[in-house]
Design an enzyme around this catalytic site. Sequence first.
Site, PDB file in Angstrom:
ATOM      1  N   SER A  70      46.453  42.049  33.580  1.00 27.50           N
ATOM      2  CA  SER A  70      46.112  42.736  33.059  1.00 27.50           C
ATOM      3  C   SER A  70      46.920  44.267  33.635  1.00 27.50           C
ATOM      4  O   SER A  70      47.509  44.321  34.173  1.00 27.50           O
ATOM      5  CB  SER A  70      44.822  43.509  33.955  1.00 27.50           C
ATOM      6  OG  SER A  70      44.465  45.043  33.659  1.00 27.50           O
ATOM      7  N   TYR A 125      39.912  46.489  41.957  1.00 33.15           N
ATOM      8  CA  TYR A 125      40.289  45.470  41.454  1.00 33.15           C
ATOM      9  C   TYR A 125      41.349  45.080  40.301  1.00 33.15           C
ATOM     10  O   TYR A 125      42.471  44.266  40.520  1.00 33.15           O
ATOM     11  CB  TYR A 125      39.058  45.132  39.868  1.00 33.15           C
ATOM     12  CG  TYR A 125      39.757  44.878  38.429  1.00 33.15           C
ATOM     13  CD1 TYR A 125      39.212  43.465  38.770  1.00 33.15           C
ATOM     14  CD2 TYR A 125      40.333  45.744  36.660  1.00 33.15           C
ATOM     15  CE1 TYR A 125      40.102  42.524  37.293  1.00 33.15           C
ATOM     16  CE2 TYR A 125      40.399  44.510  36.309  1.00 33.15           C
ATOM     17  CZ  TYR A 125      40.762  43.377  36.234  1.00 33.15           C
ATOM     18  OH  TYR A 125      40.970  42.631  34.890  1.00 33.15           O
ATOM     19  N   LYS A 173      44.494  41.679  41.700  1.00 32.78           N
ATOM     20  CA  LYS A 173      45.146  41.156  39.723  1.00 32.78           C
ATOM     21  C   LYS A 173      46.819  41.307  40.809  1.00 32.78           C
ATOM     22  O   LYS A 173      47.647  40.675  40.341  1.00 32.78           O
ATOM     23  CB  LYS A 173      45.165  42.037  38.537  1.00 32.78           C
ATOM     24  CG  LYS A 173      43.997  41.303  38.282  1.00 32.78           C
ATOM     25  CD  LYS A 173      43.423  40.571  37.512  1.00 32.78           C
ATOM     26  CE  LYS A 173      42.630  40.226  36.893  1.00 32.78           C
ATOM     27  NZ  LYS A 173      42.466  38.722  36.931  1.00 32.78           N
TER      28      LYS A 173
END
Length: 350
Positions: free
Chosen positions: A127, A151, A155
């Site tokens: 992302s 989050y 990643k």
Amino acid sequence: MNKQTILVTGGAGYIGSHACVELLQAGFEVVVVDNLANSKLESLDRVRQITGQNVRFYQADIRDKSALTAVFNQHDIHTVIHFAGLKAVGESCQQPLHYYHNNVYGTLVLLEVMAEANIKQLVFSSSATVYGESDSPQYSEHFPLGPINPYGRSKAMIEDILRDLAAADSINQSSSPWKMALLRYFNPIGAHESGLIGEDPNGIPNNLMPYVSQVAIGKLPRVSIFGDDYPTRDGTGVRDYIHVVDLVKGHIKAIDTLQGDAFRQGGCKAYNLGVGRGCSVLEIINTFEKVTGRKVPYNISPRRAGDLAECYANPELALKELQWQAEKNLEAMVADAWRWQSMNPDGYVR
Ligand code: NAD
Ligand code: UD1
């Protein structure tokens, strides 16, 4: 020639279901592993309606090593596209352990099973959120990383693990090295043009586009614009919105690239998947009203914590090395999002 089989983790989800359609239409066999934590099986019925073809579905958690091993024993997997993960930023701040366990540990289990099966070709859903602060709003792959929530950090941790795997191959001079593409998505929106599959958020959406769609259809009263005093052209936040079908086509290009000369010795490389242009919140709302003929009432609210003013991709590396670029414009993204929303006002039912 036999069809190549692609394992799609998280294949029942928003991006995964669109990937299943494009993979089937490109001539691949598709095996899906999904625990349905954030999706419904109906998405895969719809994939069948669109393509006339079936995927093999396993309801399993990627953290369940024996279930995953059984899938690898059952199928001659060629490449894994790894979408499975939890993705809500706010929830990740409330439940960091759950996010790290699901996303990071889940990926470790998947990688162990792949290594044991000697399947070492992987396309990973990363992302743009992995990038740190930058002086430029246009992000290139070499920019420093520095995610600001659990989050995003999950990643970035997975990216580190994958780079370490590739580095270990060069130390060990492995005869079957890992070949990995880390695809850093900007803001995927829109839906398949059939209106049969699309984004089906649980509860009140966090992201702009599904929120706007639900206002337009009358499920929510108005959009709160998070800040109109940013140093952008109209004061509202600017992002790089990319059609989900363009995005998943990038994954097929990545599979091709991993099989080619550039990755003959193995490797792990990150690619931005974005359009390369920014669009403001007000531009999204105005385009939505123009394309759909619906009113989208809004008010101005305070800025949302953690939001950047402006963020869009430099997509040149993907063009040069994956031979991929986004094709669909904002009008198409909005029209397709609206078709999905109006044909499925309550999302998937089962
Ligand atoms: P999604 O929630 O619709 O799809 C993810 C799928 O993974 C769901 O079907 C869910 O049930 C499944 N899943 C989650 N944890 C699992 C587990 N432990 N085992 C098996 N299945 C599991 O999300 P999406 O928008 O399709 O995103 C796909 C991937 O792309 C995610 O990894 C996400 O972090 C990443 N991503 C998404 C966006 C975006 O804006 N949608 C942006 C950047 C990156
Ligand atoms: C968010 C996540 C990011 C994730 C991405 C895609 C945060 C801080 N970031 O990014 O980690 O990768 O989604 O899932 O949550 N906006 C409004 N009103 C709304 C919703 C959004 O004004 O109700 C604005 C935001 O301030 C932003 C733009 O719309 O300027 C886009 O927001 P959103 O769709 O949530 O995406 P990102 O913030 O880019």
